[in-house]
Design a protein around this motif. Sequence first.
Motif, mmCIF file in Angstrom:
data_model
loop_
_atom_site.group_PDB
_atom_site.id
_atom_site.type_symbol
_atom_site.label_atom_id
_atom_site.label_comp_id
_atom_site.label_asym_id
_atom_site.label_seq_id
_atom_site.Cartn_x
_atom_site.Cartn_y
_atom_site.Cartn_z
ATOM 1 N N LEU A 50 0.428 -1.414 -0.041
ATOM 2 C CA LEU A 50 -0.122 0.439 0.396
ATOM 3 C C LEU A 50 1.136 1.081 -0.213
ATOM 4 O O LEU A 50 -0.004 2.411 -0.368
ATOM 5 N N GLY A 51 2.018 1.577 0.446
ATOM 6 C CA GLY A 51 2.489 2.748 0.438
ATOM 7 C C GLY A 51 3.007 2.894 1.844
ATOM 8 O O GLY A 51 2.006 2.552 3.029
ATOM 9 N N GLY A 52 3.849 4.148 1.728
ATOM 10 C CA GLY A 52 3.481 4.707 3.594
ATOM 11 C C GLY A 52 2.619 5.571 3.555
ATOM 12 O O GLY A 52 2.271 5.790 3.232
ATOM 13 N N ARG A 56 3.573 11.703 1.516
ATOM 14 C CA ARG A 56 4.318 10.999 1.059
ATOM 15 C C ARG A 56 5.837 11.595 0.302
ATOM 16 O O ARG A 56 6.399 11.477 -0.094
ATOM 17 N N ILE A 57 4.888 13.041 -0.078
ATOM 18 C CA ILE A 57 5.615 13.449 -1.490
ATOM 19 C C ILE A 57 5.375 14.812 -0.783
ATOM 20 O O ILE A 57 4.905 15.896 -0.847
ATOM 21 N N VAL A 58 6.683 15.933 -0.509
ATOM 22 C CA VAL A 58 6.618 17.486 -0.341
ATOM 23 C C VAL A 58 8.042 18.050 -1.089
ATOM 24 O O VAL A 58 8.630 17.397 -1.775
ATOM 25 N N GLU A 59 7.796 18.874 -1.296
ATOM 26 C CA GLU A 59 8.550 20.368 -2.370
ATOM 27 C C GLU A 59 9.762 20.207 -2.123
ATOM 28 O O GLU A 59 8.666 20.527 -0.093
ATOM 29 N N THR A 60 10.805 20.593 -1.535
ATOM 30 C CA THR A 60 11.782 21.490 -1.464
ATOM 31 C C THR A 60 12.726 22.155 -2.263
ATOM 32 O O THR A 60 12.239 22.264 -3.373
ATOM 33 N N PRO A 61 13.405 22.916 -2.437
ATOM 34 C CA PRO A 61 14.471 23.786 -3.344
ATOM 35 C C PRO A 61 15.032 23.071 -4.468
ATOM 36 O O PRO A 61 15.478 21.720 -4.344
ATOM 37 N N SER A 62 14.435 23.206 -5.523
ATOM 38 C CA SER A 62 14.769 22.290 -6.929
ATOM 39 C C SER A 62 14.435 21.439 -6.665
ATOM 40 O O SER A 62 15.570 19.953 -7.292
ATOM 41 N N GLY A 63 13.636 20.070 -6.336
ATOM 42 C CA GLY A 63 13.303 18.848 -6.028
ATOM 43 C C GLY A 63 11.835 18.537 -5.025
ATOM 44 O O GLY A 63 11.070 19.779 -4.954
ATOM 45 N N HIS A 66 10.298 12.632 -0.340
ATOM 46 C CA HIS A 66 9.573 12.227 -1.018
ATOM 47 C C HIS A 66 9.910 9.935 -0.298
ATOM 48 O O HIS A 66 11.075 9.604 -0.171
ATOM 49 N N ALA A 67 9.064 9.754 0.335
ATOM 50 C CA ALA A 67 8.443 8.391 1.131
ATOM 51 C C ALA A 67 7.769 7.907 0.732
ATOM 52 O O ALA A 67 6.568 7.499 1.885
ATOM 53 N N VAL A 68 7.768 7.384 0.061
ATOM 54 C CA VAL A 68 6.321 6.624 -0.721
ATOM 55 C C VAL A 68 5.889 5.049 -0.314
ATOM 56 O O VAL A 68 5.192 4.621 -0.639
ATOM 57 N N GLY A 69 7.430 4.361 -0.025
ATOM 58 C CA GLY A 69 7.061 3.243 0.419
ATOM 59 C C GLY A 69 7.316 2.398 -0.924
ATOM 60 O O GLY A 69 6.346 1.008 0.107
ATOM 61 N N LEU A 70 6.967 2.532 -2.164
ATOM 62 C CA LEU A 70 6.594 1.224 -2.978
ATOM 63 C C LEU A 70 5.664 0.834 -2.897
ATOM 64 O O LEU A 70 5.469 -0.537 -3.344
ATOM 65 N N PRO A 71 5.221 1.468 -3.453
ATOM 66 C CA PRO A 71 3.836 0.878 -3.404
ATOM 67 C C PRO A 71 3.643 0.172 -4.913
ATOM 68 O O PRO A 71 3.438 0.700 -5.599
ATOM 69 N N ASN A 72 2.822 -0.872 -5.011
ATOM 70 C CA ASN A 72 2.420 -1.853 -6.264
ATOM 71 C C ASN A 72 1.429 -2.435 -5.843
ATOM 72 O O ASN A 72 1.607 -3.010 -4.574
ATOM 73 N N PRO A 73 0.838 -3.648 -6.783
ATOM 74 C CA PRO A 73 -0.148 -3.937 -6.925
ATOM 75 C C PRO A 73 0.257 -5.695 -6.899
ATOM 76 O O PRO A 73 -0.398 -6.518 -6.358
ATOM 77 N N ALA A 195 17.456 10.802 2.288
ATOM 78 C CA ALA A 195 17.081 12.348 2.507
ATOM 79 C C ALA A 195 15.881 11.740 3.816
ATOM 80 O O ALA A 195 15.485 11.216 4.433
ATOM 81 N N ALA A 196 15.478 13.038 4.634
ATOM 82 C CA ALA A 196 14.609 13.293 5.456
ATOM 83 C C ALA A 196 13.086 14.093 5.315
ATOM 84 O O ALA A 196 13.524 15.116 4.483
ATOM 85 N N MET A 197 11.600 13.109 5.402
ATOM 86 C CA MET A 197 10.509 14.296 5.296
ATOM 87 C C MET A 197 11.026 15.211 7.094
ATOM 88 O O MET A 197 11.435 14.858 7.639
ATOM 89 N N PRO A 198 9.735 16.183 6.213
ATOM 90 C CA PRO A 198 10.279 17.368 7.827
ATOM 91 C C PRO A 198 9.909 16.829 9.143
ATOM 92 O O PRO A 198 10.419 16.611 10.065
ATOM 93 N N ASP A 199 8.933 15.545 8.902
ATOM 94 C CA ASP A 199 8.506 15.134 10.292
ATOM 95 C C ASP A 199 9.706 14.075 10.690
ATOM 96 O O ASP A 199 9.499 13.339 11.698
ATOM 97 N N GLY A 200 10.968 13.925 10.177
ATOM 98 C CA GLY A 200 12.706 12.994 10.191
ATOM 99 C C GLY A 200 12.733 11.627 9.762
ATOM 100 O O GLY A 200 12.870 11.219 9.743
ATOM 101 N N ARG A 201 11.102 10.978 8.797
ATOM 102 C CA ARG A 201 11.341 9.767 8.390
ATOM 103 C C ARG A 201 12.438 9.986 6.819
ATOM 104 O O ARG A 201 12.306 10.696 6.428
ATOM 105 N N ALA A 202 12.214 8.795 7.465
ATOM 106 C CA ALA A 202 14.027 8.316 6.402
ATOM 107 C C ALA A 202 12.804 8.712 4.697
ATOM 108 O O ALA A 202 11.729 8.235 4.850
ATOM 109 N N ALA A 203 13.495 9.162 3.693
ATOM 110 C CA ALA A 203 13.214 9.482 2.455
ATOM 111 C C ALA A 203 14.221 9.746 1.426
ATOM 112 O O ALA A 203 14.987 9.022 2.138
#
Length: 282
Positions: A50-52, A56-63, A66-73, A195-203
């Motif tokens: 299902l993914g994370g 899951r995605i936030v903007e940052t300068p020039s990029g 994301h911490a999507v968790g590899l969602p797939n069927p 990288a890291a999400m704003p809440d500190g999650r690995a990303a």
Amino acid sequence: MTVELAGLTLPSPVLVASGCGGTGRELAAYAPLADLGGFVTRSLTLNARLGGPQPRIVETPSGLVHAVGLPNPGLEPFLATELPWLVQHGARVVVSIAGSSLGEYAELARRLGSAPGVSAIEVNLSSPDASAAGVFDVREPFHAASVVSAVQRDLPRGVPVLAKLRSDPVRVVESARTVLEAGAAAVVVGNALPAAMPDGRAAGLSGPAIRPLALRCVADVCAALPGAQVVGVGGILGVDDARSFLAAGATAVQVGTALLHDPTAAARLAAALHHDSEETAS
């Protein structure tokens, strides 16, 4: 502008990067998938994911971070629905795979290698949040080589393996050499950086912010391993970006983040590079 990559003849050096083209249906509304060099699927696992958690995605300068968790069927639904649709629409399908163990990578390779319409397997060896996503954590070149060996062993002959590596300027040449010796037909250089999400999650960090580093890594691999075939990826937005990677020695490029705000990006780059080749020929 055809190119030869890993024994495949592609009509363009531009491919869609893993995870950025959805199922293919999202891009097909804007340009024929058959006009692109290839369509790399989102990373596929044996079982559905299902993914994370959101966001899951936030903007940052020039990029993007994301911490999507590899969602797939999962493997079975992909083989039953998504793969036949892609083949029907003329896409050269490169299936990205990720597993929690060597056994899972091998099983995915065995099943996918015999599926009609699979042109190649891209082995995801550089998930920026591997532990959080629950996939095999490739920290050393020998880890990457062990995955490629497991995949290669169970893959039918004639299905090439592309090994996707992180843009690590210290070890990318060593990693590329190791996976090529293990049986990879080509290396894809320039996955998202840890990288890291704003809440500190690995990303992971993707987009133009990582382009200079990805380009450096592509140039280093091409210079150190002149016989290797390299696919460059990382922050490619316009045709000048693609030209830079090709000039550095890449055989082909993948377009990822750019598609999230402009779904015509890959098709436009393919057309522009085709125009370049026509002008050169004339």
